[in-house]
Design a protein around this motif. Structure first.
Motif, short mmCIF file in Angstrom:
data_model
loop_
_atom_site.label_atom_id
_atom_site.label_comp_id
_atom_site.label_asym_id
_atom_site.label_seq_id
_atom_site.Cartn_x
_atom_site.Cartn_y
_atom_site.Cartn_z
N ASP A 276 0.82 -1.22 0.00
CA ASP A 276 0.00 0.00 0.00
C ASP A 276 0.85 1.26 0.00
N GLY A 277 2.19 1.11 -0.09
CA GLY A 277 3.10 2.25 -0.16
C GLY A 277 3.69 2.66 1.17
N SER A 278 3.43 1.89 2.22
CA SER A 278 3.99 2.22 3.54
C SER A 278 5.47 1.86 3.62
N VAL A 279 6.19 2.57 4.53
CA VAL A 279 7.63 2.37 4.68
C VAL A 279 7.95 2.08 6.13
N LEU A 280 8.75 1.04 6.36
CA LEU A 280 9.22 0.75 7.71
C LEU A 280 10.53 1.49 7.97
N PRO A 281 10.86 1.76 9.25
CA PRO A 281 12.15 2.38 9.56
C PRO A 281 13.29 1.47 9.08
N PRO A 282 14.40 2.06 8.63
CA PRO A 282 15.51 1.24 8.12
C PRO A 282 16.31 0.59 9.25
N LEU A 283 17.05 -0.44 8.89
CA LEU A 283 18.04 -1.05 9.78
C LEU A 283 19.40 -0.76 9.18
N ILE A 284 20.26 -0.05 9.93
CA ILE A 284 21.60 0.30 9.47
C ILE A 284 22.61 -0.63 10.14
N ILE A 285 23.44 -1.28 9.33
CA ILE A 285 24.42 -2.25 9.85
C ILE A 285 25.83 -1.69 9.63
N PHE A 286 26.45 -1.28 10.71
CA PHE A 286 27.82 -0.76 10.63
C PHE A 286 28.83 -1.89 10.83
N LYS A 287 30.02 -1.66 10.34
CA LYS A 287 31.12 -2.60 10.57
C LYS A 287 31.72 -2.30 11.94
N GLY A 288 31.72 -3.30 12.83
CA GLY A 288 32.25 -3.08 14.18
C GLY A 288 31.81 -4.18 15.11
N ALA A 289 32.20 -4.02 16.40
CA ALA A 289 31.86 -5.02 17.41
C ALA A 289 30.55 -4.71 18.11
N ALA A 290 30.26 -3.41 18.32
CA ALA A 290 29.03 -3.01 19.01
C ALA A 290 28.66 -1.61 18.56
N VAL A 291 27.36 -1.30 18.61
CA VAL A 291 26.88 0.02 18.20
C VAL A 291 27.24 1.04 19.27
N GLN A 292 27.83 2.14 18.84
CA GLN A 292 28.18 3.22 19.76
C GLN A 292 27.15 4.34 19.63
N ALA A 293 26.88 5.01 20.73
CA ALA A 293 25.84 6.05 20.76
C ALA A 293 26.15 7.17 19.77
N ARG A 294 27.42 7.48 19.58
CA ARG A 294 27.79 8.59 18.68
C ARG A 294 27.58 8.24 17.21
N TRP A 295 27.26 6.99 16.90
CA TRP A 295 26.99 6.61 15.52
C TRP A 295 25.54 6.89 15.13
#
Length: 466
Positions: free
Chosen positions: A242-261
């Motif tokens: 119907d044209g709806s969009v879900l929020p994206p999932l961003i996958i960075f290279k690293g060991a854990a997601v940092q808040a500043r990313w």
């Protein structure tokens, strides 16, 4: 001095030859008689119904033409047409055409030079006598060959991996559409496009490379950027019919997601993950499926008061998307998972067909605009936080509902339409086999129905006499 004159003459002659157009005009006027009349004249003379002179007067054809045709001096009697005898017999030329078409369907077409060389090899192998130099046909023969066979044309081939070529199988493609139709009907999704989803990941480069620019002709063109030009980040997108969009999932290279990313200016609800190489793996997809996709579906169910409504997620065949845990969670939450046939996402996946193209173009324009603001400020490298911000802005500005709906329509995923996958994409032999199998199955089903009808009549007859 004489050598200089010869070189100058050769140079001028070469230029004239290159500029000379290939538009030949016949020196003789065309024959004033019809080919049908020539056939009749030859037949009457051969069968002694007329003399050469009588045939000449009756059909208005020179007796020398009739005589030469019967004797086969200039043109064999069985070839009734104007012009010289073909260098290669027609039946062999037809076989060459079939070979060229077969090669093109196999994904290994011939270019002009290769085709002439292959014909030359055939001539040598079969021992044909031709006027060609070294038995290899020249440019004039090629032009005539293409003119005699208008079903062929010289064109730029589309790059296609062998695995994608092999995957274009009507048995596989139409089987997918049949199963999709069955799922849509069983789960009552025909009028619920908001519950039909497509998910796929794609790499977003950190430096612009798609958009063309103007430069000096004949010189290489470069664009100043802050990165190596090879760095990219994986982003998972998911849309509904119907044209709806879900929020994206961003996958960075690293060991854990940092808040500043992360970025507060990103798309609301954006999920973040990391992997060793920055690619999508089972853990990242499971995290998105459980914490992003299922809550989104539950929210739609709650708004529409359809808590038990099934949802369909169509995705590609990447191994990271298939695990027992994911299937278990899908069953628990009434989610139907359906995998697209391998190596056919360019034709059958809505995101690949109509969504990622405009998104990537908008993304590159945003990178170029950012690069202009950083000129003279030192490093232009795109930080992870800016990447998150730009992805969010791209999702808000370029995720067009019209493009998404068009993606589902053009691929035939919703509404289900198997004929959106053109038959011209299939190898002709496989397509013929598929149609034959359909005809055979129709005959079997018709026979089965006839047997059932006879058995039912026999049963009724038996029942009436009891």
């Amino acid at each position: 001095m004489r050598t200089g004159f010869i070189m100058k003459f050769y140079f001028n002659y070469s230029i004239q030859c290159k500029e000379m157009p290939r538009t030949y005009e016949k020196k003789r006027s065309p024959a004033q008689y019809d080919i049908t009349d020539l056939k009749k004249a030859v037949f009457d003379v051969v069968n002694k119904k007329m003399t050469f002179r009588q045939a000449e007067e009756y059909y208005h054809i020179p007796k020398t033409v009739i005589f030469n045709r019967i004797k086969g001096r200039k043109t064999p009697v069985m070839i009734m047409g104007s012009g010289r005898t073909p260098a290669i017999p027609k039946e062999i030329e037809d076989e060459i055409v079939r070979c060229l078409i077969t090669r093109s369907e196999m994904g290994i077409p011939c270019d002009k030079k290769e085709m002439r060389e292959l014909v030359g090899e055939y001539i040598k192998a079969s021992g044909l006598k031709t006027p060609f130099k070294n038995n290899v046909p020249g440019e004039d023969w090629y032009l005539g060959f293409m003119k005699r066979n208008p079903q062929l044309s010289l064109k730029k081939p589309e790059h296609l991996q062998k695995v994608r070529k092999d995957a274009r199988n009507p048995f596989v493609v139409y089987d997918f559409y049949d199963k999709l139709q069955k799922v849509i009907e069983e789960h009552q999704l025909a009028d619920k496009p908001q519950f039909v989803f497509n998910a796929d990941e794609s790499g977003f480069h950190h430096d612009p490379s798609r958009i063309r620019a103007i430069g000096v002709k004949g010189k290489a063109l470069s664009r100043v950027s802050g990165g190596s030009g090879r760095e990219s980040t994986t982003v998972l997108a998911c849309v509904s019919a119907d044209g709806s969009v879900l929020p994206p999932l961003i996958i960075f290279k690293g060991a854990a997601v940092q808040a500043r990313w992360t970025s507060t200016d990103g798309f609301p609800g954006t999920l973040y993950a990391t992997s060793k190489n920055g690619w999508m793996e089972e853990a990242q997809f499971l995290n998105w499926f459980a914490n992003g996709f299922i809550p989104f579906v539950k929210e739609i169910r709650s708004k529409e008061s359809t808590l038990n409504q099934s949802a369909l997620l169509v995705y590609d065949g990447h191994c990271s998307h298939i695990s027992v845990k994911i299937i278990e969670i899908a069953l628990q939450n009434n989610i139907v998972l359906m995998r697209l046939p391998s190596h056919l996402t360019d034709k059958m996946q809505p995101l690949d067909k109509c969504v990622f193209g405009p998104i990537k173009t908008h993304w590159e324009k945003k990178l170029i605009a950012y690069g202009k603001t950083q000129m003279g400020k030192g490093c232009m490298r795109l930080s992870k936080q800016l990447f998150s911000q730009f992805i969010g802005e791209t999702w808000k500005e370029a995720m067009s509902a019209d493009n998404i709906i068009s993606g589902f329509l053009s691929t035939g995923l919703f509404p289900v339409d198997r004929f959106k996958f053109p038959e011209s994409e299939f190898p002709s032999k496989l397509l013929q086999d598929y149609h034959k199998s359909l005809n055979a199955s129709d005959m079997v089903s018709a026979q089965s129905e006839a047997v059932l009808e006879i058995e039912s009549k026999q049963f009724l007859t038996y029942f009436m006499f009891i």
